[in-house]
Write a protein that holds these residues in place. Structure first.
Motif, PDB file in Angstrom:
ATOM      1  N   GLY A 103       0.779  -1.223   0.000  1.00  0.00           N
ATOM      2  CA  GLY A 103       0.000   0.000   0.000  1.00  0.00           C
ATOM      3  C   GLY A 103       0.811   1.273   0.000  1.00  0.00           C
ATOM      4  O   GLY A 103       0.252   2.371   0.038  1.00  0.00           O
ATOM      5  N   VAL A 104       2.128   1.147  -0.042  1.00  0.00           N
ATOM      6  CA  VAL A 104       3.008   2.310  -0.038  1.00  0.00           C
ATOM      7  C   VAL A 104       3.543   2.528  -1.446  1.00  0.00           C
ATOM      8  O   VAL A 104       4.102   1.609  -2.054  1.00  0.00           O
ATOM      9  N   GLY A 105       3.374   3.739  -1.976  1.00  0.00           N
ATOM     10  CA  GLY A 105       3.930   4.092  -3.264  1.00  0.00           C
ATOM     11  C   GLY A 105       5.204   4.898  -3.082  1.00  0.00           C
ATOM     12  O   GLY A 105       5.259   5.803  -2.253  1.00  0.00           O
ATOM     13  N   LEU A 106       6.239   4.534  -3.829  1.00  0.00           N
ATOM     14  CA  LEU A 106       7.533   5.192  -3.681  1.00  0.00           C
ATOM     15  C   LEU A 106       8.051   5.603  -5.048  1.00  0.00           C
ATOM     16  O   LEU A 106       8.163   4.787  -5.961  1.00  0.00           O
ATOM     17  N   ASP A 107       8.346   6.899  -5.218  1.00  0.00           N
ATOM     18  CA  ASP A 107       8.970   7.435  -6.434  1.00  0.00           C
ATOM     19  C   ASP A 107      10.310   8.054  -6.050  1.00  0.00           C
ATOM     20  O   ASP A 107      10.402   8.784  -5.054  1.00  0.00           O
ATOM     21  N   TRP A 108      11.337   7.782  -6.863  1.00  0.00           N
ATOM     22  CA  TRP A 108      12.654   8.321  -6.537  1.00  0.00           C
ATOM     23  C   TRP A 108      13.409   8.704  -7.811  1.00  0.00           C
ATOM     24  O   TRP A 108      13.086   8.251  -8.911  1.00  0.00           O
ATOM     25  N   HIS A 109      14.406   9.557  -7.642  1.00  0.00           N
ATOM     26  CA  HIS A 109      15.208  10.016  -8.784  1.00  0.00           C
ATOM     27  C   HIS A 109      16.571  10.472  -8.286  1.00  0.00           C
ATOM     28  O   HIS A 109      16.699  11.045  -7.197  1.00  0.00           O
ATOM     29  N   ALA A 110      17.600  10.212  -9.071  1.00  0.00           N
ATOM     30  CA  ALA A 110      18.940  10.736  -8.810  1.00  0.00           C
ATOM     31  C   ALA A 110      19.590  11.029 -10.153  1.00  0.00           C
ATOM     32  O   ALA A 110      19.607  10.162 -11.036  1.00  0.00           O
ATOM     33  N   GLY A 111      20.090  12.256 -10.330  1.00  0.00           N
ATOM     34  CA  GLY A 111      20.637  12.622 -11.633  1.00  0.00           C
ATOM     35  C   GLY A 111      21.705  13.699 -11.541  1.00  0.00           C
ATOM     36  O   GLY A 111      21.853  14.380 -10.520  1.00  0.00           O
ATOM     37  N   PHE A 112      22.448  13.850 -12.634  1.00  0.00           N
ATOM     38  CA  PHE A 112      23.505  14.856 -12.760  1.00  0.00           C
ATOM     39  C   PHE A 112      23.234  15.679 -14.011  1.00  0.00           C
ATOM     40  O   PHE A 112      22.778  15.156 -15.034  1.00  0.00           O
ATOM     41  N   PHE A 113      23.518  16.993 -13.945  1.00  0.00           N
ATOM     42  CA  PHE A 113      23.362  17.846 -15.115  1.00  0.00           C
ATOM     43  C   PHE A 113      24.541  18.821 -15.186  1.00  0.00           C
ATOM     44  O   PHE A 113      25.159  19.169 -14.174  1.00  0.00           O
ATOM     45  N   ARG A 114      24.841  19.247 -16.399  1.00  0.00           N
ATOM     46  CA  ARG A 114      25.818  20.308 -16.636  1.00  0.00           C
ATOM     47  C   ARG A 114      25.345  21.129 -17.823  1.00  0.00           C
ATOM     48  O   ARG A 114      25.060  20.579 -18.888  1.00  0.00           O
ATOM     49  N   THR A 115      25.270  22.451 -17.639  1.00  0.00           N
ATOM     50  CA  THR A 115      24.872  23.369 -18.706  1.00  0.00           C
ATOM     51  C   THR A 115      25.935  24.436 -18.885  1.00  0.00           C
ATOM     52  O   THR A 115      26.233  25.188 -17.949  1.00  0.00           O
ATOM     53  N   ASP A 116      26.525  24.501 -20.071  1.00  0.00           N
ATOM     54  CA  ASP A 116      27.450  25.564 -20.441  1.00  0.00           C
ATOM     55  C   ASP A 116      26.724  26.525 -21.377  1.00  0.00           C
ATOM     56  O   ASP A 116      26.224  26.117 -22.429  1.00  0.00           O
ATOM     57  N   SER A 117      26.658  27.797 -20.995  1.00  0.00           N
ATOM     58  CA  SER A 117      25.950  28.810 -21.777  1.00  0.00           C
ATOM     59  C   SER A 117      26.956  29.743 -22.438  1.00  0.00           C
ATOM     60  O   SER A 117      27.722  30.433 -21.749  1.00  0.00           O
ATOM     61  N   ASP A 118      26.958  29.762 -23.767  1.00  0.00           N
ATOM     62  CA  ASP A 118      27.825  30.661 -24.523  1.00  0.00           C
ATOM     63  C   ASP A 118      27.196  32.050 -24.608  1.00  0.00           C
ATOM     64  O   ASP A 118      25.982  32.184 -24.814  1.00  0.00           O
ATOM     65  N   ASP A 119      28.041  33.078 -24.467  1.00  0.00           N
ATOM     66  CA  ASP A 119      27.591  34.478 -24.597  1.00  0.00           C
ATOM     67  C   ASP A 119      26.471  34.809 -23.621  1.00  0.00           C
ATOM     68  O   ASP A 119      25.508  35.520 -23.961  1.00  0.00           O
ATOM     69  N   ASP A 120      26.571  34.308 -22.406  1.00  0.00           N
ATOM     70  CA  ASP A 120      25.554  34.590 -21.396  1.00  0.00           C
ATOM     71  C   ASP A 120      25.421  36.099 -21.199  1.00  0.00           C
ATOM     72  O   ASP A 120      26.397  36.852 -21.300  1.00  0.00           O
ATOM     73  N   ILE A 121      24.191  36.555 -20.932  1.00  0.00           N
ATOM     74  CA  ILE A 121      23.903  37.975 -20.732  1.00  0.00           C
ATOM     75  C   ILE A 121      23.647  38.222 -19.250  1.00  0.00           C
ATOM     76  O   ILE A 121      22.826  37.542 -18.632  1.00  0.00           O
ATOM     77  N   GLN A 122      24.346  39.207 -18.693  1.00  0.00           N
ATOM     78  CA  GLN A 122      24.155  39.568 -17.295  1.00  0.00           C
ATOM     79  C   GLN A 122      23.979  41.083 -17.188  1.00  0.00           C
ATOM     80  O   GLN A 122      24.413  41.846 -18.058  1.00  0.00           O
ATOM     81  N   PHE A 123      23.336  41.505 -16.106  1.00  0.00           N
ATOM     82  CA  PHE A 123      23.146  42.925 -15.802  1.00  0.00           C
ATOM     83  C   PHE A 123      24.326  43.355 -14.943  1.00  0.00           C
ATOM     84  O   PHE A 123      24.421  42.999 -13.766  1.00  0.00           O
ATOM     85  N   VAL A 124      25.260  44.101 -15.528  1.00  0.00           N
ATOM     86  CA  VAL A 124      26.552  44.389 -14.908  1.00  0.00           C
ATOM     87  C   VAL A 124      26.547  45.803 -14.335  1.00  0.00           C
ATOM     88  O   VAL A 124      26.157  46.763 -15.019  1.00  0.00           O
ATOM     89  N   ALA A 125      26.996  45.932 -13.095  1.00  0.00           N
ATOM     90  CA  ALA A 125      27.037  47.249 -12.447  1.00  0.00           C
ATOM     91  C   ALA A 125      28.002  48.168 -13.170  1.00  0.00           C
ATOM     92  O   ALA A 125      29.058  47.756 -13.649  1.00  0.00           O
ATOM     93  N   SER A 126      27.632  49.463 -13.240  1.00  0.00           N
ATOM     94  CA  SER A 126      28.476  50.457 -13.904  1.00  0.00           C
ATOM     95  C   SER A 126      29.103  51.367 -12.858  1.00  0.00           C
ATOM     96  O   SER A 126      28.841  51.264 -11.657  1.00  0.00           O
ATOM     97  N   SER A 127      29.907  52.293 -13.325  1.00  0.00           N
ATOM     98  CA  SER A 127      30.538  53.255 -12.419  1.00  0.00           C
ATOM     99  C   SER A 127      29.558  54.330 -11.960  1.00  0.00           C
ATOM    100  O   SER A 127      29.848  55.077 -11.029  1.00  0.00           O
ATOM    101  N   VAL A 128      28.397  54.429 -12.611  1.00  0.00           N
ATOM    102  CA  VAL A 128      27.360  55.374 -12.195  1.00  0.00           C
ATOM    103  C   VAL A 128      26.545  54.747 -11.084  1.00  0.00           C
ATOM    104  O   VAL A 128      26.012  53.638 -11.236  1.00  0.00           O
TER     105      VAL A 128
END
Length: 612
Positions: A552-577
């Motif tokens: 009567g017991v239901g069991l769901d499980w998962h174990a995994g690995f991921f890697r994502t490399d993003s080219d030309d990632d865009i970020q909001f970069v602080a300025s001197s102002v």
């Protein structure tokens, strides 16, 4: 409103995928989920997908009391967390594997979000406004790793919400709840089915005064669905409407917090949203292994923000009686110096913006579920089109910060000659086209091979309504592939591995704020736009998942690995102002980690543990 000729041609191509005939009366039909992304549901089982898939149904969303999609994602979704950058519990950023689906334009958006198969990322900044959805009306949430079929922004993955209708919910339910800091919530849902027709209505209303000063919030959400299910086809007409007024005052210096716990640094800091989404979704069985799904939608969003900040304006050193930012004289819209109007006290700025967006789109998907050389085969061919037109206006007023930390006039409108602080009035249009295909072939009774690809076209145009510095036309294209394998190690355990690519185009907001010499404030003032490159994510993922039933017991499980490399990632970069920043391609970034989860169900008892 003029519809672009290319959009008309693309809509005609979508129409070509619509059904040519229907089954005879009395033959069964399988109801498919409209998603504009074939691997998220419908004819393909989650166990055949070569990414991590988490499906949270309405019982998960409601199992802790009042329905709350964000709380469910945070507490039950493996690898999912919430970030409160806005300072308001109703408008957090959802973070999955280091990628965000956020209401804040300055955040790098990396999750594709769909509601009933319709793209929910807003056109102007690809933002996701979670406050617009009535939680009580959500039937199912699906969180999935990166897959190209979900189109733009699926760098880290996707979140799909399927709303309730009169076929999935019948009856009447009402709820009233309250709590600390003036919290009050009312929720109502009604569903009825008669023959092959059904209707569903839901509404929620929430208010909260907030635990800090000057921090009230109010939300009203509504959903209505009318559905018809025939022997070989279905049709649903759906309406979502929302009116929200959210206050999210910013972080407080520790010295002020120590003096008074409920104090705010500056106010007001308010976002008002008005939203309407009208859609039609249809499915049809074409006979044999073939079926088709389609959707059409229109939506509109009006967002108004006000944000008070302390200003670095001060009296100029030359005794002219004018105000300066550092060594630059502050000027108004007529080019005249702004006088130093305070004999004492702190100067403040009130940043205001208004965004009006109108969008429409369509998607159609041809599905095949049959036999290919004696092996079971699941294939999809689809196309999607999304168009948005936005009008953005912003300005900054100079005034005083009063003793209660609020903004007071006189409200001089700032217009610096160098463009560092200036009024903005710009229209932006973006058209997104996608053609995708996927196939899951069962090589053996225990092994399935999946392959998919999507070709994305993003066209973005900017028109300056004050001058010409914001004018620009941008076009981005990308073919994203994916391949994966899943195999039954035991009847209860599945191994999966896959590789996928996804991209996102710079948004109109980012393209208009990409100059280091003329940065934007955190409330997104825009300047001339050097080009930004699109972001391309490469993801590898592998893991094990399983399910079992015993005593009567239901069991769901998962174990995994991921890697994502993003080219030309865009970020909001602080300025001197001070208090300003700009969008920039920062090169390649990496996000990697492990996800592990186990969930146990025994009758009405649910227990789970997640680690990421």
């Amino acid at each position: 409103m003029r519809i672009p000729q290319r959009a008309l041609l693309f809509l005609a191509a979508l129409a070509a995928l619509l059904p040519a005939r229907s089954k005879a009366a009395g033959e069964p039909v399988e109801t498919l989920t409209i998603t504009a992304a074939p691997l998220s549901g419908g004819i393909v089982s989650a166990d055949s997908i070569s990414t991590n898939v988490q499906i949270l149904d309405h019982t998960d969303i409601e199992n802790s009391g009042s329905a709350s999609a964000l709380r469910t994602l945070s507490e039950t979704g493996g690898g999912v967390s919430l970030s409160g950058a806005q300072g308001n519990p109703f408008q957090p950023s959802v973070v999955y594997r280091g990628f965000e689906g956020s209401p804040l334009v300055g955040d790098a958006q990396g999750l594709a979000v769909y509601v009933n198969g319709i793209r929910f990322n807003q056109p102007f900044g690809d933002t996701v406004n979670w406050d617009l959805l009535p939680d009580i009306a959500i039937d199912r949430l699906t969180v999935q790793g990166s897959a190209p079929a979900f189109g733009l922004n699926a760098l880290g993955g996707s979140i799909s919400a399927v709303m309730k209708d009169g076929f999935s919910f019948q009856g009447t339910e009402g709820e009233i709840s309250g709590g600390s800091f003036g919290f009050y919530r009312e929720a109502f849902q009604f569903g009825a089915e008669k023959g092959n027709r059904a209707i569903y209505i839901a509404a929620t209303k929430s208010n909260e005064s907030g635990w800090r000063d000057h921090s009230p919030s109010a939300l009203t959400n509504f959903l209505a669905d009318a559905g018809w299910h025939g022997n070989a086809a279905t049709l649903h007409l759906n309406l979502i409407a929302a009116q929200t007024n959210l206050v999210g005052n910013g972080a407080v210096p520790v010295e002020l917090l120590a003096a008074r716990r409920s104090a705010v640094f500056t106010f007001p800091d308010r976002t008002k949203n008005s939203y309407v989404l009208a859609s039609a979704t249809a499915t049809a069985d074409l006979g044999g292994p073939w079926s088709v799904t389609a959707d059409l939608y229109l939506d509109g969003l009006r967002q108004a923000t006000v944000n008070a900040d302390a200003s670095d304006a001060s009296s100029c050193d030359d005794a002219s009686g004018a105000l300066c930012f550092d060594d630059t004289v502050a000027t108004d819209t007529s080019g005249q110096p702004i006088p130093a109007f305070l004999s004492g006290g702190a100067y403040g700025q009130l940043n205001r913006s208004t965004t009006r967006t109108f969008g429409y789109g369509a998607a159609s998907q041809l599905n095949y579920e049959g036999i290919f050389f004696t092996r079971s085969d699941h294939a999809v061919l689809g196309a999607a089109f999304d168009h948005g037109r936005s009008r953005f206006e912003a300005d900054s007023q100079l005034g005083a910060i009063n003793n209660d930390r609020g903004f007071d006039g006189p409200g001089f409108l700032i217009d610096q000659a160098d463009g560092s602080i200036a009024p903005v009035n710009v229209t932006a249009s973006n058209s997104y086209y996608g053609i995708y295909a996927s196939n899951v072939l069962e090589l053996t009774s225990t092994v399935a091979l999946s392959a998919s690809a999507r070709f994305n076209i993003a066209e973005i145009g900017l028109r300056d309504q004050i001058g010409t510095s914001l004018n620009g036309e941008h076009r981005f294209t990308r073919l994203n592939p994916a391949v994966g394998l899943s195999a039954k190690v035991t009847p209860e355990t599945t191994f999966y591995a896959g590789y996928s690519e996804a991209n996102r185009a710079p948004t109109p907001a980012e393209l208009s704020c990409a100059d280091e010499a003329a940065p934007c404030s955190l409330t997104n003032f825009f300047v001339g736009d050097p080009p930004l490159k699109q972001v391309v994510a490469h993801t590898v993922e592998t893991g094990l998942r399983g399910t079992m039933q015993t005593s009567g017991v239901g069991l769901d499980w998962h174990a995994g690995f991921f890697r994502t490399d993003s080219d030309d990632d865009i970020q909001f970069v602080a300025s001197s102002v001070l208090g300003r920043a700009f969008f920039e391609n920062v090169g390649t970034t990496r996000r990697q980690g492990v996800d592990a989860s186990v969930k146990m169900r025994y009758g009405q008892l649910i227990a789970g543990l997640d680690y990421s």
